[in-house]
Design an enzyme around this catalytic site. Structure first.
Site, PDB file in Angstrom:
ATOM      1  N   HIS A  96       0.671  -1.250  -0.109  1.00  0.00           N
ATOM      2  CA  HIS A  96       0.022  -0.369   0.177  1.00  0.00           C
ATOM      3  C   HIS A  96       0.676   0.752  -0.383  1.00  0.00           C
ATOM      4  O   HIS A  96       1.598   1.085   0.511  1.00  0.00           O
ATOM      5  CB  HIS A  96      -0.837   0.496   1.263  1.00  0.00           C
ATOM      6  N   HIS A  98       0.800   5.136   1.285  1.00  0.00           N
ATOM      7  CA  HIS A  98       0.269   6.221   1.761  1.00  0.00           C
ATOM      8  C   HIS A  98       0.388   7.416   0.976  1.00  0.00           C
ATOM      9  O   HIS A  98       1.218   8.192   0.107  1.00  0.00           O
ATOM     10  CB  HIS A  98       0.968   6.465   3.279  1.00  0.00           C
TER      11      HIS A  98
HETATM   12  P1  5GP Z   1       1.625   0.572   7.662  1.00  0.00           P
HETATM   13  O1  5GP Z   1       1.986   0.552   9.035  1.00  0.00           O
HETATM   14  O2  5GP Z   1       1.335  -0.877   6.660  1.00  0.00           O
HETATM   15  O3  5GP Z   1       2.594   1.679   6.283  1.00  0.00           O
HETATM   16  O4  5GP Z   1      -0.054   1.017   7.337  1.00  0.00           O
HETATM   17  C1  5GP Z   1      -1.493   0.188   7.390  1.00  0.00           C
HETATM   18  C2  5GP Z   1      -2.119   0.960   7.930  1.00  0.00           C
HETATM   19  O5  5GP Z   1      -3.178   1.120   6.970  1.00  0.00           O
HETATM   20  C3  5GP Z   1      -2.521   2.784   8.669  1.00  0.00           C
HETATM   21  O6  5GP Z   1      -1.822   3.315   8.493  1.00  0.00           O
HETATM   22  C4  5GP Z   1      -3.239   1.759   9.454  1.00  0.00           C
HETATM   23  O7  5GP Z   1      -3.922   2.884   9.844  1.00  0.00           O
HETATM   24  C5  5GP Z   1      -4.997   1.695   8.111  1.00  0.00           C
HETATM   25  N1  5GP Z   1      -4.555   0.318   8.606  1.00  0.00           N
HETATM   26  C6  5GP Z   1      -4.913  -0.963   8.978  1.00  0.00           C
HETATM   27  N2  5GP Z   1      -6.069  -1.339   9.310  1.00  0.00           N
HETATM   28  C7  5GP Z   1      -7.386  -0.516   8.003  1.00  0.00           C
HETATM   29  C8  5GP Z   1      -8.668  -0.661   8.487  1.00  0.00           C
HETATM   30  O8  5GP Z   1      -8.985  -1.718   8.415  1.00  0.00           O
HETATM   31  N3  5GP Z   1      -8.955  -0.015   7.796  1.00  0.00           N
HETATM   32  C9  5GP Z   1      -8.158   0.613   7.456  1.00  0.00           C
HETATM   33  N4  5GP Z   1      -9.503   2.148   6.754  1.00  0.00           N
HETATM   34  N5  5GP Z   1      -7.529   1.823   7.655  1.00  0.00           N
HETATM   35  C10 5GP Z   1      -6.292   0.433   7.890  1.00  0.00           C
END
Ligand code: 5GP
Ligand code: ZN
Length: 135
Positions: A96, A98
């Site tokens: 993903h 951001h």
């Molecule tokens: P990472 O730390 O893996 O780069 O970011 C994961 C992101 O996914 C985090 O910013 C977190 O808030 C978001 N996230 C995790 N679970 C969910 C979910 O069930 N729904 C949504 N909309 N965002 C999520």
């Protein structure tokens, strides 16, 4: 597969999905850093970016570019962040990006300190290893 982003993509878990094409979706982050904090994901499950091929990343880039254009007309700026593996802050093991809109006065600054003293030897060792893995 028990992947929350695959579930969101299939409509099996709720999310504010506001963009979809054949290869990607975009939705609002559940714990946003700013208004409009968006996650852009490929529909196909890849744990990390290096597992994707060029075509798959190109398709994802199209979505990222479209959404970036939208965000940049609304916000004052934007950070794009993409984490791979836990050590780099990846909490959800489905690729993903951001897209974090930035607003004047939002009070954020990039978290990295650039104070590490990296030696020429360390750089050369890294470059030597990179050459060996033939990217
Ligand atoms: P990472 O730390 O893996 O780069 O970011 C994961 C992101 O996914 C985090 O910013 C977190 O808030 C978001 N996230 C995790 N679970 C969910 C979910 O069930 N729904 C949504 N909309 N965002 C999520
Ligand atoms: Zn997934």
């Amino acid at each position: 597969m028990d992947c929350i982003f695959c579930k969101i993509m299939k409509g099996e878990a709720p999310a504010d999905i506001y963009y979809e094409d054949d290869h990607a979706i975009a939705f609002l982050d559940a714990n946003p850093a700013n208004v409009g904090h968006t996650l852009v994901i490929p529909k196909k499950h890849f744990e990390t970016i290096d597992k994707m091929n060029k075509i798959e990343l190109d398709k994802l880039s199209e979505a990222i570019l479209k959404i970036s254009k939208g965000i940049m007309t609304i916000a004052d700026g934007m950070n794009i962040i993409q984490n791979n593996k836990e050590v780099a802050g990846q909490a959800v093991p489905h690729v993903h990006f951001h897209l974090v809109p930035r607003y004047k006065g939002d009070g954020y600054s990039l978290g990295w300190k650039r104070e590490k003293k990296i030696t020429k030897k360390e750089n050369n060792e890294f470059l030597k290893k990179l050459k060996e893995v033939k990217i």
